[in-house]
Write a protein that holds these residues in place. Structure first.
Motif, PDB file in Angstrom:
ATOM      1  N   PRO A  53      48.115  42.128  36.636  1.00 21.84           N
ATOM      2  CA  PRO A  53      48.264  41.756  35.220  1.00 21.84           C
ATOM      3  C   PRO A  53      49.362  40.725  35.032  1.00 21.84           C
ATOM      4  CG  PRO A  53      48.737  44.117  35.571  1.00 21.84           C
ATOM      5  CD  PRO A  53      48.529  43.502  36.921  1.00 21.84           C
ATOM      6  N   MET A  54      49.292  40.009  33.930  1.00 23.68           N
ATOM      7  CA  MET A  54      50.405  39.107  33.601  1.00 23.68           C
ATOM      8  C   MET A  54      51.554  39.925  33.005  1.00 23.68           C
ATOM      9  SD  MET A  54      50.726  35.923  30.943  1.00 23.68           S
ATOM     10  CE  MET A  54      49.966  34.671  31.934  1.00 23.68           C
ATOM     11  N   TYR A  55      52.718  39.807  33.608  1.00 19.33           N
ATOM     12  CA  TYR A  55      53.948  40.399  33.064  1.00 19.33           C
ATOM     13  C   TYR A  55      54.946  39.249  32.873  1.00 19.33           C
ATOM     14  CZ  TYR A  55      52.767  45.335  34.238  1.00 19.33           C
ATOM     15  OH  TYR A  55      52.199  46.584  34.329  1.00 19.33           O
ATOM     16  N   ASN A  56      55.360  39.045  31.634  1.00 21.43           N
ATOM     17  CA  ASN A  56      56.336  37.990  31.329  1.00 21.43           C
ATOM     18  C   ASN A  56      55.969  36.656  31.970  1.00 21.43           C
ATOM     19  OD1 ASN A  56      58.052  39.430  29.548  1.00 21.43           O
ATOM     20  ND2 ASN A  56      58.624  40.672  31.317  1.00 21.43           N
ATOM     21  N   PHE A  57      54.727  36.288  31.726  1.00 22.00           N
ATOM     22  CA  PHE A  57      54.154  34.986  32.117  1.00 22.00           C
ATOM     23  C   PHE A  57      53.957  34.826  33.624  1.00 22.00           C
ATOM     24  CE2 PHE A  57      56.846  34.368  28.318  1.00 22.00           C
ATOM     25  CZ  PHE A  57      55.809  34.333  27.386  1.00 22.00           C
TER      26      PHE A  57
ATOM     27  N   SER B  68      44.782  51.106  32.300  1.00 21.22           N
ATOM     28  CA  SER B  68      44.862  49.784  32.939  1.00 21.22           C
ATOM     29  C   SER B  68      43.494  49.108  33.011  1.00 21.22           C
ATOM     30  CB  SER B  68      45.436  49.943  34.354  1.00 21.22           C
ATOM     31  OG  SER B  68      45.183  48.786  35.108  1.00 21.22           O
ATOM     32  N   ILE B  69      43.432  47.922  32.447  1.00 18.48           N
ATOM     33  CA  ILE B  69      42.193  47.132  32.483  1.00 18.48           C
ATOM     34  C   ILE B  69      41.920  46.670  33.921  1.00 18.48           C
ATOM     35  CG2 ILE B  69      40.997  45.118  31.495  1.00 18.48           C
ATOM     36  CD1 ILE B  69      42.035  47.090  29.355  1.00 18.48           C
ATOM     37  N   SER B  70      42.961  46.219  34.608  1.00 20.59           N
ATOM     38  CA  SER B  70      42.747  45.703  35.975  1.00 20.59           C
ATOM     39  C   SER B  70      42.266  46.812  36.904  1.00 20.59           C
ATOM     40  CB  SER B  70      44.023  45.042  36.521  1.00 20.59           C
ATOM     41  OG  SER B  70      45.149  45.854  36.337  1.00 20.59           O
TER      42      SER B  70
ATOM     43  N   SER C  25      45.756  40.019  30.346  1.00 21.02           N
ATOM     44  CA  SER C  25      46.968  39.620  29.608  1.00 21.02           C
ATOM     45  C   SER C  25      46.777  39.914  28.129  1.00 21.02           C
ATOM     46  CB  SER C  25      47.279  38.134  29.822  1.00 21.02           C
ATOM     47  OG  SER C  25      46.188  37.343  29.416  1.00 21.02           O
ATOM     48  N   ALA C  26      47.905  40.076  27.439  1.00 20.99           N
ATOM     49  CA  ALA C  26      47.867  40.327  25.989  1.00 20.99           C
ATOM     50  C   ALA C  26      47.355  39.095  25.258  1.00 20.99           C
ATOM     51  CB  ALA C  26      49.259  40.684  25.498  1.00 20.99           C
ATOM     52  N   GLY C  27      47.837  37.932  25.660  1.00 25.58           N
ATOM     53  CA  GLY C  27      47.463  36.681  24.996  1.00 25.58           C
ATOM     54  C   GLY C  27      46.425  35.920  25.795  1.00 25.58           C
TER      55      GLY C  27
ATOM     56  N   PHE D  84      45.929  32.506  28.031  1.00 25.53           N
ATOM     57  CA  PHE D  84      46.678  31.489  28.774  1.00 25.53           C
ATOM     58  C   PHE D  84      45.757  30.522  29.495  1.00 25.53           C
ATOM     59  CE2 PHE D  84      49.408  34.987  27.947  1.00 25.53           C
ATOM     60  CZ  PHE D  84      50.638  34.417  27.673  1.00 25.53           C
TER      61      PHE D  84
ATOM     62  N   ARG E  85      50.300  50.856  34.911  1.00 26.14           N
ATOM     63  CA  ARG E  85      49.492  51.807  34.138  1.00 26.14           C
ATOM     64  C   ARG E  85      48.377  52.362  35.030  1.00 26.14           C
ATOM     65  NH1 ARG E  85      47.973  49.523  28.346  1.00 26.14           N
ATOM     66  NH2 ARG E  85      46.698  48.005  29.507  1.00 26.14           N
TER      67      ARG E  85
ATOM     68  N   SER F 207      49.364  47.131  38.622  1.00 26.28           N
ATOM     69  CA  SER F 207      49.688  47.564  37.255  1.00 26.28           C
ATOM     70  C   SER F 207      50.491  48.853  37.308  1.00 26.28           C
ATOM     71  CB  SER F 207      48.409  47.818  36.442  1.00 26.28           C
ATOM     72  OG  SER F 207      48.757  48.368  35.174  1.00 26.28           O
TER      73      SER F 207
HETATM   74  C1  LIG Z   1      56.425  44.414  31.314  1.00 22.61           C
HETATM   75  C2  LIG Z   1      55.212  43.753  30.679  1.00 22.61           C
HETATM   76  C3  LIG Z   1      55.235  42.411  30.432  1.00 22.61           C
HETATM   77  C4  LIG Z   1      54.130  41.785  29.857  1.00 22.61           C
HETATM   78  N1  LIG Z   1      54.155  40.432  29.670  1.00 22.61           N
HETATM   79  C5  LIG Z   1      53.075  39.807  29.158  1.00 22.61           C
HETATM   80  C6  LIG Z   1      53.069  38.394  28.989  1.00 22.61           C
HETATM   81  O1  LIG Z   1      53.997  37.685  29.349  1.00 22.61           O
HETATM   82  N2  LIG Z   1      51.979  37.825  28.427  1.00 22.61           N
HETATM   83  C7  LIG Z   1      50.902  38.559  28.037  1.00 22.61           C
HETATM   84  O2  LIG Z   1      49.943  37.991  27.544  1.00 22.61           O
HETATM   85  N3  LIG Z   1      50.868  39.905  28.221  1.00 22.61           N
HETATM   86  C8  LIG Z   1      51.929  40.542  28.763  1.00 22.61           C
HETATM   87  N4  LIG Z   1      51.903  41.886  28.946  1.00 22.61           N
HETATM   88  C9  LIG Z   1      50.691  42.639  28.561  1.00 22.61           C
HETATM   89  C10 LIG Z   1      49.804  42.937  29.753  1.00 22.61           C
HETATM   90  O3  LIG Z   1      49.474  41.764  30.477  1.00 22.61           O
HETATM   91  C11 LIG Z   1      48.500  43.602  29.278  1.00 22.61           C
HETATM   92  O4  LIG Z   1      48.817  44.816  28.611  1.00 22.61           O
HETATM   93  C12 LIG Z   1      47.533  43.889  30.412  1.00 22.61           C
HETATM   94  O5  LIG Z   1      46.392  44.507  29.900  1.00 22.61           O
HETATM   95  C13 LIG Z   1      48.176  44.807  31.453  1.00 22.61           C
HETATM   96  O6  LIG Z   1      47.293  45.018  32.552  1.00 22.61           O
HETATM   97  P1  LIG Z   1      46.660  46.452  32.801  1.00 22.61           P
HETATM   98  O7  LIG Z   1      45.790  46.719  31.577  1.00 22.61           O
HETATM   99  O8  LIG Z   1      45.852  46.343  34.033  1.00 22.61           O
HETATM  100  O9  LIG Z   1      47.768  47.449  32.907  1.00 22.61           O
HETATM  101  C14 LIG Z   1      52.980  42.541  29.515  1.00 22.61           C
HETATM  102  C15 LIG Z   1      52.980  43.921  29.769  1.00 22.61           C
HETATM  103  C16 LIG Z   1      54.074  44.513  30.346  1.00 22.61           C
HETATM  104  C17 LIG Z   1      54.040  46.010  30.647  1.00 22.61           C
END
Ligand SMILES: Cc1cc2nc3c(=O)[nH]c(=O)nc-3n(C[C@H](O)[C@H](O)[C@H](O)COP(=O)(O)O)c2cc1C
Length: 207
Positions: free
Chosen positions: A94-98, A15-17, A142-144, A146, A11, A9
């Motif tokens: 974390p999930m970033y852009n799927f 950061s949750i992870s 992840s935000a959503g 999946f 963050r 991450s």
């Molecule tokens: C560049 C970027 C892309 C992301 N893309 C997605 C995504 O495709 N789908 C989703 O559900 N969340 C997405 N997120 C949200 C993160 O998965 C979410 O905030 C997660 O808690 C991040 O992990 P962390 O808390 O350990 O930092 C994205 C975040 C970032 C910074």
């Protein structure tokens, strides 16, 4: 038992992870008094991308490498050594852009190397992983949501990629703890974290 933690991450405090990983490691250490532990933070310090010299060096036998080639592969060698050292891998991805963060992808580009973490037989066109006898535990917020059978389930390239690439280098025992819904209202968001926490604490005792 030797545990390697890899965080990707970008963050830190939020950061949750990272937060869940930290709690997991504390509990794991309580249950494994003689356990050994290393951390690799590719979120804060990503390895360099492979270059042309790196790829030339990678595909020739170690004895034929020039000093420049050895230097360009040095970080990758160190990452592979610590991966092979570990019995257990805790991955914060974390999930970033799927998919996975680019910080994690560049880590993968540095550790997935022929004759180091996999072999290739050109006659039968078969591959075999060399990073064997390991277990991986992955925390993927992840935000959503999946999960399979949800509307966005088919876009979870994070989990499918992780299972494929870890399996490719020989890591078959993979547990993925998703932490979905992090952009949902607070109650739902917290509930998701709590569910992941419970699963992780149970795993920490026996893993
Ligand atoms: C560049 C970027 C892309 C992301 N893309 C997605 C995504 O495709 N789908 C989703 O559900 N969340 C997405 N997120 C949200 C993160 O998965 C979410 O905030 C997660 O808690 C991040 O992990 P962390 O808390 O350990 O930092 C994205 C975040 C970032 C910074």
């Amino acid at each position: 038992m030797k545990l390697l933690e890899v965080q990707s991450s970008v963050r830190l405090e939020q950061s949750i992870s990272r937060t869940l990983s930290h709690e997991f490691i504390q509990t794991w250490q309580n249950f494994h008094a003689d356990g050994r532990y290393k951390q690799r933070d590719v979120g804060m310090n990503p390895p360099a991308h492979p270059t042309e010299l790196w790829t030339v060096a990678n595909y020739i036998p170690p004895d034929s490498r020039t000093p420049d080639m050895k230097t360009v592969l040095a970080d990758s060698e160190q990452l592979i050594e610590e991966l092979l050292w570990a019995d257990r891998l805790l991955l914060g991805v974390p999930m970033y852009n799927f998919s996975v963060p680019s910080t994690f992808k560049v880590y993968v580009d540095n550790i997935v190397r022929v004759n180091r973490t996999f072999t290739f037989d050109p006659t039968s066109f078969t591959f075999e992983g060399l990073a064997i006898n390991k277990k991986a535990l992955v925390i993927t917020p992840s935000a959503g949501n999946f999960a399979p059978n949800t509307p966005m389930g088919s876009m979870n390239f994070c989990e499918t990629y992780l299972r494929s690439i870890l399996g490719f280098i020989g890591i078959e025992d993979i547990t993925i703890i998703a932490v979905p819904n992090q952009f949902m209202p607070d109650e739902i968001r917290r509930q998701s974290i709590e569910q992941a926490r419970v699963k992780l604490m149970m795993i920490a005792a026996t893993w």
